[in-house]
Structures are given as C-alpha cells and as structure tokens.
Design an enzyme around this catalytic site. Structure first.
Site, PDB file in Angstrom:
ATOM      1  N   ASP A 283       0.818  -1.209   0.000  1.00 40.45           N
ATOM      2  CA  ASP A 283       0.000   0.000   0.000  1.00 40.45           C
ATOM      3  C   ASP A 283       0.857   1.266   0.000  1.00 40.45           C
ATOM      4  O   ASP A 283       2.017   1.268   0.414  1.00 40.45           O
ATOM      5  CB  ASP A 283      -0.886   0.033   1.247  1.00 40.45           C
ATOM      6  CG  ASP A 283      -2.057  -0.925   1.179  1.00 40.45           C
ATOM      7  OD1 ASP A 283      -2.123  -1.724   0.223  1.00 40.45           O
ATOM      8  OD2 ASP A 283      -2.899  -0.884   2.086  1.00 40.45           O
ATOM      9  N   HIS A 333      -5.779   2.942  -4.524  1.00 40.45           N
ATOM     10  CA  HIS A 333      -5.776   3.231  -3.082  1.00 40.45           C
ATOM     11  C   HIS A 333      -6.174   4.684  -2.831  1.00 40.45           C
ATOM     12  O   HIS A 333      -5.796   5.264  -1.813  1.00 40.45           O
ATOM     13  CB  HIS A 333      -4.394   2.933  -2.500  1.00 40.45           C
ATOM     14  CG  HIS A 333      -4.378   2.684  -1.021  1.00 40.45           C
ATOM     15  ND1 HIS A 333      -5.376   2.019  -0.346  1.00 40.45           N
ATOM     16  CD2 HIS A 333      -3.450   3.026  -0.069  1.00 40.45           C
ATOM     17  CE1 HIS A 333      -5.074   1.954   0.944  1.00 40.45           C
ATOM     18  NE2 HIS A 333      -3.914   2.562   1.144  1.00 40.45           N
ATOM     19  N   HIS A 337      -5.469   9.209   0.074  1.00 41.88           N
ATOM     20  CA  HIS A 337      -5.437   8.370   1.275  1.00 41.88           C
ATOM     21  C   HIS A 337      -6.233   8.925   2.452  1.00 41.88           C
ATOM     22  O   HIS A 337      -5.862   8.767   3.610  1.00 41.88           O
ATOM     23  CB  HIS A 337      -3.989   8.129   1.727  1.00 41.88           C
ATOM     24  CG  HIS A 337      -3.817   6.881   2.562  1.00 41.88           C
ATOM     25  ND1 HIS A 337      -4.109   6.852   3.908  1.00 41.88           N
ATOM     26  CD2 HIS A 337      -3.379   5.649   2.245  1.00 41.88           C
ATOM     27  CE1 HIS A 337      -3.851   5.642   4.384  1.00 41.88           C
ATOM     28  NE2 HIS A 337      -3.407   4.891   3.394  1.00 41.88           N
ATOM     29  N   HIS A 427       3.851  -2.346   3.053  1.00 43.40           N
ATOM     30  CA  HIS A 427       3.993  -0.980   2.549  1.00 43.40           C
ATOM     31  C   HIS A 427       5.326  -0.821   1.821  1.00 43.40           C
ATOM     32  O   HIS A 427       6.393  -0.951   2.434  1.00 43.40           O
ATOM     33  CB  HIS A 427       3.888   0.031   3.706  1.00 43.40           C
ATOM     34  CG  HIS A 427       2.564  -0.024   4.397  1.00 43.40           C
ATOM     35  ND1 HIS A 427       2.297  -0.939   5.402  1.00 43.40           N
ATOM     36  CD2 HIS A 427       1.426   0.691   4.210  1.00 43.40           C
ATOM     37  CE1 HIS A 427       1.047  -0.773   5.806  1.00 43.40           C
ATOM     38  NE2 HIS A 427       0.496   0.197   5.102  1.00 43.40           N
TER      39      HIS A 427
END
Length: 472
Positions: A283, A333, A337, A427
């Site tokens: 992510d 995504h 965010h 990540h």
C-alpha cells in the site's frame, strides 16, 4: 450527517451520476476558468525521477498519512518539505489535540497531500494541503513552497512578493476582496500571513489561507485571486520567474509517451484450489524503494499487488508499466489516502476516479480493485465502488510492518502471519519492508508458498456482489 450512518439510497443515487470507471478527463487551457482561485497544478511526471516520501501511522489513537515529493537535484526543497510535514505530524501525537479516540469510536486523522504548482528545470513549486479530523472540529491548512534552481534555495510563498512594500500592498488588496468574509486585523502585511501563494491558469496570483486564520471556519476555503495586471507590480524577480514556470505548458516526454502493452503475455494463473497461494499486497506507494522491490520479486519469481496512491503514482507512470509488465497488478488506493467513510458520496467518487484516471493514462486501462484507506468502508463507499466496476479488497493478515525499523523484525512478523489464502498488507514506502522482502520470499518459498496477485487469488472464490474481498 455522519457518513457512517448514511443510507444506501445516497450510494444508489450515485450509480446514476458516476462516470464510467475509465472516463477520460481532458483539460483545455482555452476554457474559461470556473473559479479564479483554483491553483494551477502540473503533471509531476514533468520532473523525471520524482518520488514520494510517505509517513504512515495507524493505531487506536490516531491515523496519519503524510506525503511529499523528493525531486532530484532539489535537496533544499526536499529538506524544507520534510520539516514542514514533521511540524504537522509531531504535534498530532500523544498528548496533543486529537490524540484520544473520539466519541463513538472514531479515530483522529491527519492527512497531508501534495501537488506541483510549477515543474521546470528553473523553478519548482510544491503545494501541501493538510487536513485534520477531530470529530466535531478540524479543517485544512495550505502552504506552498518554491525552489529556485539557479541559487539552489527553497523559499516560502512570501518570497514571491517584492519585500515589505509588496506585502503591504498585497495585504491591502486581499482585505478589499475579502470584505466582510474576513477579519481585516488578521490580514497583516507579514510573511506568515501568506503561507500559500501560487498562480491560476491565467497567471493571476492566488493567495490561499488556512482555515480559521483570516475567517471563521464556516467560511470554508478562503482564497483571493489578484489579476495579473494588478499582481505583477507586487512580485519579486523570483516571483515573476515562478509565475512563468507555473504557466509553462510545454509537453514533457515523461508524461506524453504512449504506454506499451499493459501486461506481459502468457503470465500463468495459479490454481489456488491446489497450490499453497499467498497474496503480498503493498500500500501507499509508489515510493523511493519500489523499483528495488520489483527487482526482488522478479528474482524470486513472485507476483504481488500494489495499491497505489494516485498523487504518488502520477509522478512515475513508467514504474507502473514496469510492475505490470513483470506480472504484478495495480490497485486503486485513492488519490490522497483519506478515510472515505468521512466523505460524502460525490467526493468519494471524485477521489477514486482521479486515481483511475492516473492509471488509465499510465497503463491504457484502469484497475478493477479498490482498497479503501485504513480498510474503512461503508454503504457509500461500496456504492461508489460498484458504480465504477471496482471490487473492494481488504486483507486478513496485517504484520504492521510500518511499526518496525529493523528489517529482520519485519521479515519475522511477515512470515509469522503467512498462511494459505492470506492477503498480507505491507507498505512499499517503508524502507525496512523493502530490505526484508528477500528473506521473506526465500523462507516462504522454501515453505511451499506461491506468490500470486489478488485477482489470481479471487479466481478461487469471488466475493459476493458488493462485499469486500479479504482472502480465503
């Protein structure tokens, strides 16, 4: 209205209003400006080699996502941006306002997004927008920083104005235009009154103010545009060069190249009903270490899914193409965010669609996967996802890699969470995670795992319509 309690009717109505998932949004400079206070932004791919530096935290007391660009050769600007972001993140910690869980179980949220207001070899401008959520209070602050390549120095926005006399005249013009919307005493002839100065499509000077600084929070975003004829006499020599850079409309090769075929032909699909499959997902990137991670995955014959943040992905479309060509897949995504459950339906739609546009420009097609930030979803988010042809993808294994600074600890935690059918959330913006991946891949390969994409894993068992997929 609390977005967590919105009814499905709002989401259903959105289905009729939402554009197609891969709708093309074009910008024509000859079109009249609808809002003269809209700051002109430029494609970050105009500066090859730009990467995003990202700071993330998530626990019971706060959620933090802060990102800013690292631009090659502009070390002073990177340092200035890092200092500005740290100044936002640090007081949002323990003991600060917003550090305690909110009534009803909500968690305070800090979000810092970036965009480029100029991108030439001479001048670069970076605009940071910080959003804070404390439940019943919060708001946005805005700051724009400028870089002068000739002197290799970073500048606050006030340096666009020609000294104290220029600031005094600017303050006077702003007070006139704001009128009763603002408290005149707050619009002072001082540098810190003008943290965000940039330019619109016509070259007019736009002065933006943070919420609650020169007007009540109920006023919303407060900004003033001074037309170019009025603003030019107020600009410093550097300010005039910054204006010219902001209006630079030359095509940049990095952003105008036609993308190659978006997938490697003949990539096999693993039968996860028979094989011991696991899906590694990354992510918040791309980040500075994402290319090294792609090389590591390739060396081990592994595929993964990257859920990218639109503002970061736009800086390096070639990286997205490299990832897909190697057999990996890209998911959405969102653009910046933020927790989507705290946003109205149309804003959710816009945020998701902007990243779809980034992916279409880079890959020639959009993704069908959406991972809502923090895994936060509700009927509104589900309705937007359905209207755009997206499947929400969550996870069933979270090693919390971002908490660790030791690659060995990241590797140990990741391996401990592995099991057949797992979707692990990691990540690629976190350097220890990049360094841990060779060990993770070696040990899990020896344990008999096959590394597949989320789409490959879903082929074994698709989620019910409208339900997020969290693994097998």
């Amino acid at each position: 209205m609390n977005p967590r309690t919105r009814g499905a009717a709002a989401a259903a109505a959105l289905v009729l209003l939402a554009p197609a998932a891969c709708a093309v949004h074009t910008e024509r400079r000859t079109r009249p400006i609808a809002d003269v206070t809209t700051v002109r932004t430029v494609d970050p791919a105009a500066l090859p080699g730009t990467t995003a530096v990202t700071h993330i935290e998530q626990d019971a007391t706060r959620r933090v996502f802060a990102s800013y660009p690292r631009i090659p050769g502009a070390g002073a600007l990177t340092a200035r941006l890092a200092k500005a972001v740290a100044a936002e993140v640090r007081p949002f910690g323990a003991g600060a306002d917003g550090a305690e869980p909110l009534p009803g179980g909500g968690v305070p949220e800090l979000n810092v997004q970036w965009s480029l207001t100029a991108a030439t070899s001479r001048v670069v401008g970076v605009r940071l927008v910080t959003w804070r959520y404390f439940g019943t209070s919060g708001g946005e602050s805005r700051a724009t920083y400028w870089y002068d390549a000739a002197t290799r120095t970073a500048h606050p926005s006030a340096d666009l104005v020609d000294g104290p006399a220029g600031l005094a005249t600017l303050a006077e013009r702003v007070r006139e235009r704001l009128g009763s919307r603002a408290n005149p005493a707050q619009v002072r002839a001082a540098a810190d009154t003008f943290p965000s100065l940039a330019f619109n499509e016509a070259g007019d000077l736009v002065a933006e103010f943070s919420d609650y600084t020169v007007a009540p929070g109920s006023a919303g975003r407060v900004a003033v545009a001074l037309d170019r004829d009025a603003a030019d006499p107020l600009l410093s020599a550097f300010g005039r060069r910054a204006r010219d850079a902001a209006l630079d409309a030359r095509p940049h090769p990095a952003s105008s190249q036609a993308p190659p075929p978006p997938a490697k032909a003949g990539t096999p699909r693993t039968d996860c009903g028979r094989a011991k499959c696991i899906a590694l997902t990354f992510d918040d990137g791309p980040g500075p270490g994402t290319r090294r991670l792609l090389s590591t995955l390739s060396a081990h014959g592994a595929r993964a899914t990257f859920f990218v943040v639109g503002e970061n992905a736009a800086a390096d479309p070639a990286l997205l193409r490299e990832a897909v060509a190697a057999g990996n897949e890209i998911g959405n995504h969102t653009q910046g965010h933020r927790d989507l459950t705290r946003m109205p339906a149309m804003q959710v739609n816009t945020d998701v669609q902007r990243t779809q546009d980034v992916l279409r420009a880079a890959l020639g097609r959009c993704t069908t996967l959406l991972r809502p930030p923090y895994g936060a979803t509700n009927s509104t988010v589900a309705g937007v996802a359905k209207s755009l042809g997206l499947t929400e993808v969550l996870w069933n294994a979270d090693p919390a890699d971002w908490r660790e600074r030791d690659p060995a600890a990241v590797a140990a935690r990741t391996i401990a969470f592995a099991r057949p059918g797992a979707i692990l959330v990691l990540h690629d913006t976190h350097e220890p995670t990049i360094e841990a991946m060779p060990e993770v891949l070696r040990r899990l390969t020896r344990a008999g795992y096959t590394f597949v994409t989320v789409t490959n894993l879903m082929a074994t068992r698709k989620p019910p319509q409208g339900s997020p997929f969290s693994g097998l």
